[in-house]
Enzyme design. Structure first.
Site, PDB file in Angstrom:
ATOM      1  N   GLU A 194      -0.770 -34.839  12.085  1.00  0.00           N
ATOM      2  CA  GLU A 194      -1.443 -34.459  13.332  1.00  0.00           C
ATOM      3  C   GLU A 194      -2.693 -33.613  13.075  1.00  0.00           C
ATOM      4  O   GLU A 194      -3.270 -33.063  14.009  1.00  0.00           O
ATOM      5  CB  GLU A 194      -0.468 -33.721  14.250  1.00  0.00           C
ATOM      6  CG  GLU A 194       0.635 -34.638  14.759  1.00  0.00           C
ATOM      7  CD  GLU A 194       1.604 -33.950  15.711  1.00  0.00           C
ATOM      8  OE1 GLU A 194       1.580 -32.706  15.827  1.00  0.00           O
ATOM      9  OE2 GLU A 194       2.389 -34.682  16.338  1.00  0.00           O
TER      10      GLU A 194
ATOM     11  N   TYR B 265      10.171 -37.042  14.219  1.00  0.00           N
ATOM     12  CA  TYR B 265       9.458 -37.475  13.020  1.00  0.00           C
ATOM     13  C   TYR B 265      10.371 -38.324  12.155  1.00  0.00           C
ATOM     14  O   TYR B 265      11.536 -37.977  11.930  1.00  0.00           O
ATOM     15  CB  TYR B 265       8.980 -36.261  12.219  1.00  0.00           C
ATOM     16  CG  TYR B 265       8.181 -36.618  10.990  1.00  0.00           C
ATOM     17  CD1 TYR B 265       6.864 -37.047  11.090  1.00  0.00           C
ATOM     18  CD2 TYR B 265       8.736 -36.516   9.731  1.00  0.00           C
ATOM     19  CE1 TYR B 265       6.122 -37.364   9.963  1.00  0.00           C
ATOM     20  CE2 TYR B 265       8.009 -36.827   8.595  1.00  0.00           C
ATOM     21  CZ  TYR B 265       6.704 -37.256   8.719  1.00  0.00           C
ATOM     22  OH  TYR B 265       5.967 -37.571   7.599  1.00  0.00           O
TER      23      TYR B 265
ATOM     24  N   GLY C 199      13.676 -43.704  14.787  1.00  0.00           N
ATOM     25  CA  GLY C 199      13.113 -42.944  15.897  1.00  0.00           C
ATOM     26  C   GLY C 199      13.794 -43.301  17.205  1.00  0.00           C
ATOM     27  O   GLY C 199      14.139 -42.425  18.003  1.00  0.00           O
TER      28      GLY C 199
ATOM     29  N   TYR D 123       6.785 -45.087  22.594  1.00  0.00           N
ATOM     30  CA  TYR D 123       7.436 -44.430  23.728  1.00  0.00           C
ATOM     31  C   TYR D 123       7.417 -45.307  24.970  1.00  0.00           C
ATOM     32  O   TYR D 123       8.410 -45.408  25.696  1.00  0.00           O
ATOM     33  CB  TYR D 123       6.787 -43.080  24.021  1.00  0.00           C
ATOM     34  CG  TYR D 123       6.902 -42.090  22.891  1.00  0.00           C
ATOM     35  CD1 TYR D 123       8.056 -41.984  22.125  1.00  0.00           C
ATOM     36  CD2 TYR D 123       5.846 -41.243  22.581  1.00  0.00           C
ATOM     37  CE1 TYR D 123       8.162 -41.078  21.087  1.00  0.00           C
ATOM     38  CE2 TYR D 123       5.940 -40.329  21.546  1.00  0.00           C
ATOM     39  CZ  TYR D 123       7.097 -40.247  20.805  1.00  0.00           C
ATOM     40  OH  TYR D 123       7.193 -39.341  19.779  1.00  0.00           O
TER      41      TYR D 123
END
Length: 157
Positions: free
Chosen positions: A24, A84, A95, A129
């Protein structure tokens, strides 16, 4: 395999927190130590919780979360602070399995929300997502006080 984290998982969780921060572009912001994580997760009054994804005895991913509360719904929810999975293990469903476990906890405990934030530029995560049915809350903007701004406000009479 998804399981609740145990104290022996703290070093690998800490390492993955740093890996996530590097991805990130914010590794310079990581101040958390292993001991702080251990206390937050396993101290006398845990403030956070974690689940890990394990494959052939190796921890390869984690979800770190805490309870929030909705005054509108009148019940707790889960706020996912970090999700993560190590890059070389992505695409294997880990995930999704971690998020599924958190969704189960919500349903089993009567929590009505599972929420998290994602960086605007992180298209692979956003697509992932959305594939699970998550909807962005575009009308809300996260605000944060840290460092000098936080201490300045706290010092006001």
């Amino acid at each position: 395999m998804i399981r609740t984290a145990v104290p022996d998982d703290v070093p690998v969780i800490h390492a993955m927190v740093r890996e996530l921060a590097e991805y990130e572009k914010a590794l310079h912001e990581v101040r958390a130590t292993e001991e702080q994580l251990r206390t937050a997760l396993f101290g006398d009054h845990p403030a956070a919780f974690a689940h890990v994804a394990e494959e052939t005895g190796e921890v390869i991913g984690f979800a770190l979360w805490f309870l929030n509360f909705s005054t509108w719904r009148g019940v707790h929810g889960i706020y996912l602070e970090d999700l993560y999975v190590r890059p070389e293990r992505r695409g294997g469903g880990h995930g999704k399995a971690l998020l599924t476990e958190l969704a189960r906890i919500c349903v089993d405990r009567g929590y009505e929300r599972l929420e998290w934030s994602v960086l605007d530029w992180n298209k692979p995560s956003i697509d992932f997502y959305r594939s699970l049915g998550a909807t962005p809350q575009d009308e809300w903007t996260v605000h944060r006080l840290t460092d000098k701004a936080l201490t300045t406000l706290a010092a006001r009479p």
